[in-house]
Design an enzyme around this catalytic site. Structure first.
Site, PDB file in Angstrom:
ATOM      1  N   CYS A 359      32.774  10.889  27.014  1.00  0.00           N
ATOM      2  CA  CYS A 359      33.118  10.477  25.661  1.00  0.00           C
ATOM      3  C   CYS A 359      34.333   9.527  25.681  1.00  0.00           C
ATOM      4  CB  CYS A 359      33.334  11.681  24.758  1.00  0.00           C
ATOM      5  SG  CYS A 359      33.225  11.264  22.992  1.00  0.00           S
ATOM      6  N   HIS A 451      28.724  15.129  25.487  1.00  0.00           N
ATOM      7  CA  HIS A 451      29.382  16.395  25.809  1.00  0.00           C
ATOM      8  C   HIS A 451      28.308  17.435  26.155  1.00  0.00           C
ATOM      9  CE1 HIS A 451      33.330  15.173  24.355  1.00  0.00           C
ATOM     10  NE2 HIS A 451      32.795  14.741  23.233  1.00  0.00           N
TER      11      HIS A 451
END
Length: 527
Positions: A359, A451
């Site tokens: 991310c 994630h």
């Protein structure tokens, strides 16, 4: 367990932050569902950089997602209607019903002036105005479930914030919920904390404080019993359980790393390796680190040692370096450069040694960042380790994607404002037809917005096998490791703690009947 067509309820408050409210709530949820009770968790307002995306695309705190798993139900935005994601010492992104509605200062949220992002409003900019929507979410859950176990935040005796409270006694009063206060005895002063917490509440609030729960006790409980009896004499309230300290629970944390990185912060006590070598993973402890739970699946592998680091020399013996998510990508970039970690990462990439960015960590590995949203820093050069350019969009991407990586099925969740334009390298995740879905790979450097991808067991084993081969380690992933099964074992352990060490009959009465009448007032009360 229905009262007037709605389910029973209980609020788990704490003498302090990190007293154990999240784990106790999860434990009660698991205990109840094992008894056949249809139960849901709830937290009116959460402050955390650890968040999760529900099936309907709403962002909530990971603690509530974990509690929903303990209750064996699908998490929804109703379970955490207000989420605050700190972006610095004085401001947070406000997420309402799973969607970001703007940035707000602490003063603006808790009371006083404080603006949101341009063009955004937040119910007049006051937390107290959110009590109605929060209660509506709670009532919807109580209309669907037999019981709703609510988690408080911080301490219910934060007298400076009581007027605007929507998560502790404010919601307990409005919904007539009995309250059990949890205290962490490992910190010391638990009796004073229980008494003082109660004594600082108004008479109307004290009427709902139904008992106490001691958490993290080490030793012989019989030595504690005289103090518990004296506490009952002083307050007229019983202690409903003494939960022993347990190592290795590993459940999702709410607020972040609470200990200095210079200690062994979340360093995993690795089980013996399945192969001949261990594998060493270093996680850069970037500022405003978010979803650091991504590496928990690595720590669950026998022979994988995970440690959080903040100095370049700590990368030297690492077989894999992870740059995790962050709520401040540009700030993290500056931090990496100031500490010499940026140069250390560049050397690793040049030497063909594995680096994984997740991310925000993926974004800062790219060539260029254009951020007029998160930091408003404008154009900023990235580390240049991946051929990726990132532009921050005002709309946040919230998704639960699935795909293939390294030939294995993988699923994850996305929470980011940054939009990546990949200009080279190989895609990290593709669909079944080979079309790129996310991420970028160049040599041993990999980046992804997903994630939770490492929780996909077959992919994680394939990825670690590749890391070990690149690092020259005789490490072999244990073939039977299931992260999902390990998580279930931990949740069952929490349920066992409640079942074996709490007064479950008393807890059930509170859930079904509410706080008992006639609980004594402890002076002085709220000022």
């Amino acid at each position: 367990m229905s009262r007037g067509g709605r389910g029973g309820g209980l609020l788990i408050a704490g003498t302090t932050s990190d007293a154990g409210k999240s784990v106790v709530t999860a434990g009660i949820c698991r205990w109840l569902v094992r008894r056949g009770v249809k139960v849901a968790p709830f937290k009116g307002q959460n402050m955390s950089l650890n968040s999760f995306v529900t099936r309907e695309g709403a962002e909530i705190g990971r603690a509530q997602a974990m509690q929903a798993q303990a209750a064996r139900v699908e998490p929804t935005a109703l379970m955490n209607p207000v989420l605050l994601k700190p972006g610095g010492d004085r401001s947070s992104q406000v997420v309402l019903m799973g969607r970001p509605v703007g940035e707000m200062s602490a003063r603006g949220f808790f009371g006083g002036s404080g603006g949101t992002s341009p063009g955004k409003t937040l119910h007049g900019g006051r937390r107290e105005s959110l009590l109605g929507p929060v209660l509506e979410c709670l009532e919807q859950l109580r209309g669907t479930y037999d019981a709703v176990i609510c988690e408080g935040a911080g301490s219910p005796a934060e007298i400076n914030l009581r007027r605007t409270d929507i998560v502790n006694m404010g919601i307990a009063r409005a919904a007539r919920l009995p309250v059990v206060v949890v205290g962490d005895i490992d910190r010391g002063g638990v009796f004073a904390s229980f008494f003082g917490t109660t004594a600082l509440l108004s008479p109307e609030d004290q009427e709902l404080i139904a008992g106490y729960l001691v958490n993290k006790f080490r030793g012989d409980v019989s030595l504690l019993e005289p103090g518990l009896e004296m506490l009952r004499g002083l307050t007229g309230r019983s202690t409903l359980g003494v939960l022993p300290f347990r190592h290795g629970l590993g459940i999702d944390e709410e607020d972040g790393l609470r200990v200095s990185v210079r200690g062994a912060v979340r360093e995993s006590p690795a089980a013996p390796p399945y192969g001949e070598d261990v594998l060493r993973v270093a996680v850069c402890a970037v500022p405003l680190m978010s979803n650091f739970t991504d590496v928990d699946a690595l720590a669950a592998e026998p022979g994988v040692v995970v440690r959080f680091v903040d100095r370049p020399e700590e990368l030297a013996d690492a077989d894999l370096v992870v740059v995790p998510g962050t709520r401040g990508t540009v700030k993290a970039l500056a931090w990496l450069r100031e500490r010499g970690l940026a140069d250390a990462l560049a050397r690793r990439a040049a030497e063909g040694r594995p680096v994984l960015g997740i991310c925000g960590g993926y974004q800062l590995l790219g060539e260029h960042i254009d951020d007029e949203v998160e930091s408003r820093a404008g154009a900023v050069p990235g580390l240049g380790l991946l051929p990726v350019r990132v532009r921050f969009a005002r709309e946040k991407t919230l998704a639960r994607p699935v795909g293939l990586a390294l030939g294995e099925a993988v699923e994850g969740y996305e929470i980011h404002h940054g939009v990546a334009e990949v200009r080279g390298g190989d895609a990290f995740v593709s669909d079944a037809d080979g079309r790129a879905l996310d991420g970028c790979r160049v040599g041993a450097v990999t980046g992804t917005h997903w994630h939770g991808a490492l929780e996909s067991d077959a992919f994680r084993r394939r990825f670690l096998t590749e890391v070990a081969r690149t690092a020259g380690r005789r490490f072999v992933p244990a073939p039977g490791t299931s992260f999902g099964a390990l998580r279930e074992e931990q949740l069952d352990l929490l349920g066992d703690l409640i079942e074996e060490h709490a007064d479950t009959d008393a807890l059930m009465r509170l859930i079904e009947e509410g706080a008992p009448a006639g609980l004594p007032f402890i002076p002085p009360g709220a000022p």
